[in-house]
Design a protein around this motif. Sequence first.
Motif, mmCIF file in Angstrom:
data_model
loop_
_atom_site.group_PDB
_atom_site.id
_atom_site.type_symbol
_atom_site.label_atom_id
_atom_site.label_comp_id
_atom_site.label_asym_id
_atom_site.label_seq_id
_atom_site.Cartn_x
_atom_site.Cartn_y
_atom_site.Cartn_z
ATOM 1 N N GLU C 176 6.677 35.158 57.229
ATOM 2 C CA GLU C 176 5.646 35.844 56.455
ATOM 3 C C GLU C 176 5.624 35.324 55.018
ATOM 4 N N GLU C 177 4.490 35.533 54.329
ATOM 5 C CA GLU C 177 4.408 35.242 52.892
ATOM 6 C C GLU C 177 5.478 36.022 52.128
ATOM 7 N N PHE C 178 5.889 35.502 50.996
ATOM 8 C CA PHE C 178 6.821 36.233 50.135
ATOM 9 C C PHE C 178 6.119 37.477 49.610
ATOM 10 N N GLU C 179 6.754 38.630 49.818
ATOM 11 C CA GLU C 179 6.057 39.879 49.495
ATOM 12 C C GLU C 179 6.378 40.397 48.108
ATOM 13 N N GLY C 180 7.038 39.610 47.320
ATOM 14 C CA GLY C 180 7.464 40.096 46.013
ATOM 15 C C GLY C 180 8.856 40.672 46.128
ATOM 16 N N GLY C 181 9.440 40.946 44.956
ATOM 17 C CA GLY C 181 10.811 41.442 44.951
ATOM 18 C C GLY C 181 11.589 40.759 43.859
ATOM 19 N N ASP C 182 12.896 40.944 43.842
ATOM 20 C CA ASP C 182 13.680 40.316 42.783
ATOM 21 C C ASP C 182 14.150 38.927 43.222
ATOM 22 N N TRP C 183 14.979 38.303 42.381
ATOM 23 C CA TRP C 183 15.373 36.923 42.647
ATOM 24 C C TRP C 183 16.199 36.816 43.922
ATOM 25 N N GLU C 184 16.989 37.852 44.202
ATOM 26 C CA GLU C 184 17.787 37.815 45.439
ATOM 27 C C GLU C 184 16.895 37.888 46.659
ATOM 28 N N ASP C 185 15.853 38.717 46.555
ATOM 29 C CA ASP C 185 14.901 38.803 47.670
ATOM 30 C C ASP C 185 14.248 37.437 47.896
ATOM 31 N N TYR C 186 13.926 36.798 46.763
ATOM 32 C CA TYR C 186 13.276 35.489 46.871
ATOM 33 C C TYR C 186 14.211 34.499 47.554
ATOM 34 N N THR C 187 15.469 34.472 47.110
ATOM 35 C CA THR C 187 16.429 33.549 47.715
ATOM 36 C C THR C 187 16.599 33.842 49.209
ATOM 37 N N ALA C 188 16.585 35.134 49.545
ATOM 38 C CA ALA C 188 16.724 35.498 50.958
ATOM 39 C C ALA C 188 15.527 34.987 51.763
ATOM 40 N N TRP C 189 14.355 35.103 51.144
ATOM 41 C CA TRP C 189 13.140 34.624 51.816
ATOM 42 C C TRP C 189 13.197 33.100 51.997
ATOM 43 N N VAL C 190 13.662 32.417 50.931
ATOM 44 C CA VAL C 190 13.802 30.955 51.005
ATOM 45 C C VAL C 190 14.731 30.585 52.148
ATOM 46 N N LYS C 191 15.838 31.344 52.267
ATOM 47 C CA LYS C 191 16.823 31.055 53.318
ATOM 48 C C LYS C 191 16.183 31.208 54.704
ATOM 49 N N GLU C 192 15.350 32.239 54.817
ATOM 50 C CA GLU C 192 14.700 32.479 56.111
ATOM 51 C C GLU C 192 13.865 31.258 56.504
ATOM 52 N N VAL C 193 13.103 30.756 55.534
ATOM 53 C CA VAL C 193 12.260 29.594 55.836
ATOM 54 C C VAL C 193 13.130 28.380 56.151
ATOM 55 N N SER C 194 14.138 28.131 55.313
ATOM 56 C CA SER C 194 14.977 26.950 55.504
ATOM 57 C C SER C 194 15.679 27.000 56.862
ATOM 58 N N ASP C 195 16.137 28.190 57.255
ATOM 59 C CA ASP C 195 16.779 28.328 58.567
ATOM 60 C C ASP C 195 15.802 27.967 59.669
ATOM 61 N N ALA C 196 14.567 28.494 59.527
ATOM 62 C CA ALA C 196 13.558 28.207 60.545
ATOM 63 C C ALA C 196 13.140 26.741 60.511
ATOM 64 N N GLY C 197 13.208 26.141 59.309
ATOM 65 C CA GLY C 197 12.767 24.753 59.149
ATOM 66 C C GLY C 197 13.758 23.751 59.715
ATOM 67 N N ALA C 198 14.996 24.176 59.921
ATOM 68 C CA ALA C 198 16.008 23.361 60.588
ATOM 69 C C ALA C 198 16.108 21.938 60.033
ATOM 70 N N GLY C 199 16.226 21.823 58.719
ATOM 71 C CA GLY C 199 16.496 20.505 58.139
ATOM 72 C C GLY C 199 15.285 19.623 57.905
ATOM 73 N N SER C 200 14.092 20.117 58.255
ATOM 74 C CA SER C 200 12.923 19.296 57.930
ATOM 75 C C SER C 200 11.952 20.049 57.025
ATOM 76 N N LEU C 201 12.220 21.327 56.845
ATOM 77 C CA LEU C 201 11.372 22.123 55.958
ATOM 78 C C LEU C 201 12.259 23.143 55.261
ATOM 79 N N TRP C 202 11.995 23.354 53.981
ATOM 80 C CA TRP C 202 12.815 24.289 53.219
ATOM 81 C C TRP C 202 11.939 25.330 52.546
ATOM 82 N N GLY C 203 12.570 26.441 52.161
ATOM 83 C CA GLY C 203 11.804 27.539 51.565
ATOM 84 C C GLY C 203 11.416 27.295 50.124
ATOM 85 N N GLY C 204 12.145 26.403 49.445
ATOM 86 C CA GLY C 204 11.828 26.185 48.049
ATOM 87 C C GLY C 204 12.801 25.221 47.399
#
Lengths: 336, 304, 434
Positions: C176-204
Amino acid sequence: MSTETESIVTAEAGSRSVRQAMRQVRRDEGRKVPSSASRRKANRRETVAGYGFLLPWLIGFLGLTVGPMIFSLYLAFTKYNLFTEPEWVGLDNFVRMFTEDPNYIQSVQITLVYVLVGTPIKLAAALGVAMLLNYRDRGSGFFRSSFYAPSLIGASVSVAIVWRAMFSNDGPVDNSLSFFGIDIGGWVGNVQLVIPMMILLAVWQFGAPMVIFLAGLKQIPQELYEAAEVDGAGPWHRFRNVTIPMLSSVIFFNLLLEIINAFQVFASAYIISNGSGGPAGMTNFYTLYLYKRGFADLQMGYASAMAWVLVIAVAIIAFILFKTQRSWVHYAGENR
Amino acid sequence: MTTFEAPRVEVVENALEPTTQPRRRVKRKTVNTIIWFVALLALTAIVLYPLLWLFLSTFKPSSEFASNPGLIPENPTVDNYVKVVEGIAGTPLWRFFANSFFIAIMAVIGTLLSSALAAYAFARIRFRGVGILFAAMIGTLLLPFHVIIIPQYIMFNKLELVDTYWPLILPKFLATEAFFVFLIVQFIRNIPRDMDEAARIDGAGHLRIFFSIILPLIKPALITSAIFTFIWTWNDFLGPLLYVNSPEKYPLPIALRLYNDATSTSDYGATAAVSFLALVPILIFFIVFQRFLVAGVATQGLKG
Amino acid sequence: MFNIRKRRMAAAAAAITASAALVLTGCAGGGGSEEAAATYDPDEEVTLNLAFWGNDVRAALYEEAIAAFNEEYPNITVNSSFLGFPEFWEKRQTEAAGGGLPDVMQFDYSYLRQYSENGLLLDLEPYLGNIIDTEPLSENILSIGVVDGETTGIPTSTNAWGLFTNPKLLEQVGVEEFEGGDWEDYTAWVKEVSDAGAGSLWGGTDFTGRIQNFEIQQRAKGDDLFTEDGEPNFTEEDLAAFWEQGEDARAVTIPQQRLEEIYPVSGFDAGLTTSELTWDNFGAGYLANLGAEYTELGLVAPPVTEEGAQDLYLKPSMLHSIASTTEHPEAAATLVNFLVNSPEAGAIFGTNRGLPASETMLEGAELDPIGQQIRDYEESIAERLGDAPPVPIVGYGTLEEKFRQLGQELGFGTLTVDEAVEQFFNEMDVVLNQ
């Protein structure tokens, strides 16, 4: 080299009248004892001629070069931000350089690696290819142009595009190395491999020293080789005893100039790193760092101090090289 | 220092006579030539590969540059050339070529004239101060040019020569590039002195010796200097950047950079296309002039 | 038609107020200000040099704008010259030292103080409200170009710090799109994308590499990075704490080596990351670099440090300034007014130079979707917008670059946080004592 060798060259190149005149000299030798008065007059004539020939260079030197050089030497002892008057700070810039600026130390280190490793490889490649090209003239025009072609692009943006592509992950270099089982990935972002990549770029653009070597090889009278062959000298012997001595003045030139150029490597580092000197400062070569300090950070005093440290360091190297000339550089026109 | 016994003149005359060579030798020569050819061909392939890549990439759309590092464009297009030929902001592309050409030709003339004169003085005339001046000339090679940019700019600005080509051309006529002076010095010093000394006895002055004896003998060095001056001036970026203001006076390297501004979009495709087009004239220049690199020597050999 | 009439009237009004302005400037007591007649005589033949940075596209727009300007002022000949950004500044620095700056310049915020403090830029005060129409420019915007009480630059456009996302790539990995939140939330969201991206796509990209992220975190606490007097307003502990936050981020963001390979474009440009914290005017460039298959971007507010804090601010994406050495200040001011205020300029430039700051220029501009998006975004963050920090200190650009490089080295692991902090403060010492 003996006089005989020289007379071959002369005989080949000189016009008939010159050769006649030369015989005249030979005959005159020993008889000629100029008086001191006429020698003084001749000296004065020589001085006038010398400065006459040098006039354009002298005007340029005094008018365009000396002033700015002295000014930059003065700036080396000041704080100068380009906008306000320079402010005298004594040796502060030099102290900062050697004691408080880790980037400077890193810059010196990587530049030394670049010079010490890159210059010999580039010169060896240039000499090797020049000799291959000199092997025969027919058909070598195409090769000559091909080898020079990479040097034509100089340091334009497209060099950065090409070189980064060549050394990127899964680029041609990475793929060829993988083929041989060496799997090191992309070079561009690899802190350890960036300097080798820059050295290879310099080697790839070896056209200038190659052409100079080639011009030097062309100056060697072919007869010397043929004569050596008749004497039974093998290829190594001919290389060692004809090529090297006859080419030594050109080797000396290329060696000195390539060292100076390598110390001043700027354009290629600038375009490859887009002016940043990255990754992690590994392309932050001396002159690039100096330039960034001077023009981006507006610390022109500090940049000038860096410049003069470089001048002195390279001048010492050049001085030593000039001193060694006597033992290995041969000038056909000055051997008597 | 050399152990090589110089051949006698008679030997040389022998060598110049047409000789019938044994057949085995001819065969060996052919084999050597083939090895020579193959070795050069292999080296050429390596050296030219990046250029081939650049050439083919001029047919890639800009957005493909980051995603496709391969040799072959996925969506080949000539758009880059179409765009480039249109020129920039009303200045047609040929204008940049013409500007570069003018500056480069003037630079070649200036450099050859002034550098050869100075080199002759350094190499052949013995006069007071020559040693110090020579050292000073070498010294000018050592200073990174960045620190003298500003004082030089101030000078040309005071002379009201900014936005003209004078700051780019005048220094060439004043032999400010020590590289070429030194290069030619090295070649002159390699010429035996007998001839000019003989000519002196004949009553020739330095000017005559310079023009009729030295100049023809240093042709390879002059050709080399001409090639380098042309190409380096053609590629010079900093000089025009500082001294030329009007876009219609821009030479190619500046125009080339305009397709690739980091603060807006970088048009890699157009950049590659322009730089490839910019290569063509200097490549032709090189191909034409490298022939003289041989010719100069060949005629020299034929003279005797 | 109407516009032109209106402008003629404005010119007439300007002529009438000229004498008043003369008196005013006279009162301000500026030496020699009497010569500063505050109007341009339209019959006077004048040649102006105009310099800007940009590419061929922008150059064509300027050509068009100058042609439109000349319809109105045929006697002002404008010679324009343009270069890429770094070359533009290299040339300006040389000219600044050697004399000979062009009359009118597109100007960058980070150099404004330096040039202003050294008297290289003309104080536009005498022309404000007459030659240069101030009505369409808000107080907020005008005050951006004020250094030590002198107005030396007029912003053409503004931008704000924002978070771009790439909806198409997010859809591919099913996040999902980043829904706002603090920096930790953002990092968590980035991690979610990077995990799903499996080394070819990252969250940020590691956000601690950008000084602006440090700045908004400090501003959330109520502190600008530098005080009005140019003194640093943060401690070594503040900076160390900021970079230590990055340790979590660096574990889940795109690796530094990958970024190096694609430099000078960013991971976001290359379609390798799904988000990037940067100035909101980068949107058009991102879309162009991403290529035709990407048609839209997300643009949301950056992570929140402190709920309710006014950590964001509007920054000029560029300004127009006049050299103090110009021989024709009135004509130059007339040109500046046209370039920052006129609807014609708005129509021609659109959002090429950022979202127009002047209302009249914005009216004339036809906003493309991304331009509209940026406008909506800047309206949406109104609550979080605080006063702009003081005009950047001299040498701010150096510090920004140093910050970026140190962040990069942290990414490579070639420096520890403490070493990086020490190096940054050393550099700051030098810069502040320049």
